[in-house]
Design an enzyme around this catalytic site. Structure first.
Site, PDB file in Angstrom:
ATOM      1  N   ASP A   1      51.383   5.072  38.753  1.00  0.00           N
ATOM      2  CA  ASP A   1      50.448   6.458  39.040  1.00  0.00           C
ATOM      3  C   ASP A   1      51.589   6.913  40.109  1.00  0.00           C
ATOM      4  OD1 ASP A   1      49.335   8.526  40.619  1.00  0.00           O
ATOM      5  OD2 ASP A   1      47.238   7.396  40.227  1.00  0.00           O
TER       6      ASP A   1
ATOM      7  N   GLU B   1      54.275  -7.482  34.679  1.00  0.00           N
ATOM      8  CA  GLU B   1      53.873  -6.323  35.118  1.00  0.00           C
ATOM      9  C   GLU B   1      52.620  -5.498  35.863  1.00  0.00           C
ATOM     10  OE1 GLU B   1      54.397  -2.650  31.737  1.00  0.00           O
ATOM     11  OE2 GLU B   1      52.738  -4.557  31.440  1.00  0.00           O
TER      12      GLU B   1
ATOM     13  N   ASP C   1      43.589  -7.032  40.928  1.00  0.00           N
ATOM     14  CA  ASP C   1      44.454  -5.473  41.111  1.00  0.00           C
ATOM     15  C   ASP C   1      46.023  -6.109  41.820  1.00  0.00           C
ATOM     16  OD1 ASP C   1      45.042  -3.542  44.135  1.00  0.00           O
ATOM     17  OD2 ASP C   1      43.297  -2.813  43.478  1.00  0.00           O
TER      18      ASP C   1
ATOM     19  N   THR D   1      56.181   1.644  26.584  1.00  0.00           N
ATOM     20  CA  THR D   1      54.893   1.505  26.950  1.00  0.00           C
ATOM     21  C   THR D   1      54.215   2.566  25.726  1.00  0.00           C
ATOM     22  OG1 THR D   1      54.867   3.106  28.619  1.00  0.00           O
ATOM     23  CG2 THR D   1      55.727   1.022  29.296  1.00  0.00           C
TER      24      THR D   1
END
Length: 214
Positions: free
Chosen positions: A118, A44, A96, A191
């Site tokens: 995002d 994930e 990252d 989530t």
């Protein structure tokens, strides 16, 4: 999302190197050795506080899960979830997603999850969206030929963008849902954001995508 700085987070994570993996580059092409089995590997990206991944780990003990999250003030909560549950099939990387090729070898991942990323709504930021073609190329390098991407979001514009981006890239789409919680889909793990948004009556969008063989 406003992040609360936790200056002690890095030091705390270093106490649990079996949960938050230090120097993940050393495990490239060797993740099954770390887990001690040959089970499939699901990753994930942007795992947040880890509710989804730990839930998946409990539901699927025969699968190895790795969550990638760059913010240490967030991933510390995910680490605590695994520590308290004593799960052995869930690990995290405080990294990252741009470094995916440094951590995983070609075809090493069986499935990749992108949840409530995002949306980067401004056009000039499109390349930052995790479903942009640049990221799709990145994922293709580490996923098995029959590997899948599972994507969930509350953002309709991002979902529409992702449908177009993946289709244009040449991926095949399946199990596309425009209202996940009112669909027949079974086994969904929410989530933190998903629970928050669904309680407000917001739609949750979901799709599964697979790369077509060249």
């Amino acid at each position: 999302m406003r992040l609360r700085h936790k200056p002690w987070a890095t030091e705390e994570m270093e106490k649990y190197p079996s949960i938050v993996i230090q120097d993940p580059q050393q495990y490239k092409n060797k993740w099954n050795q770390l887990f001690g089995n040959d089970n499939p590997i699901y990753v994930e990206v942007g795992t947040g506080k880890g509710r989804f991944l730990t839930g998946m780990g409990e539901q699927h003990p025969d699968i190895n899960f790795i969550g990638i999250e760059k913010y240490d003030s967030v991933i510390i909560s995910a680490m605590e979830r695994v520590r308290d549950s004593e799960q052995t099939n869930v690990k995290f990387l405080n990294e990252d997603v741009d470094g995916l090729l440094d951590f995983f070898g070609e075809g090493e991942i069986d499935r990749l999850f992108i949840n409530f990323t995002d949306p980067w709504p401004k056009n000039r930021h499109a390349k930052r969206r995790l479903t942009h073609e640049n990221f799709l190329t990145l994922y293709q390098n580490v996923l098995k030929k029959d590997g899948e991407i599972h994507f969930k979001t509350d953002n309709q514009a991002l979902f529409e963008y992702s449908l177009h981006s993946m289709s244009t890239y040449g991926m095949s789409l399946q199990n596309v849902s425009l209202d996940l919680h009112r669909s027949s889909f079974e086994g969904n793990i929410m989530t933190e954001y998903e629970e928050k948004f669904s309680k407000k009556g917001m739609r949750i969008y979901r799709l599964e995508a697979r790369y077509k063989e060249q």
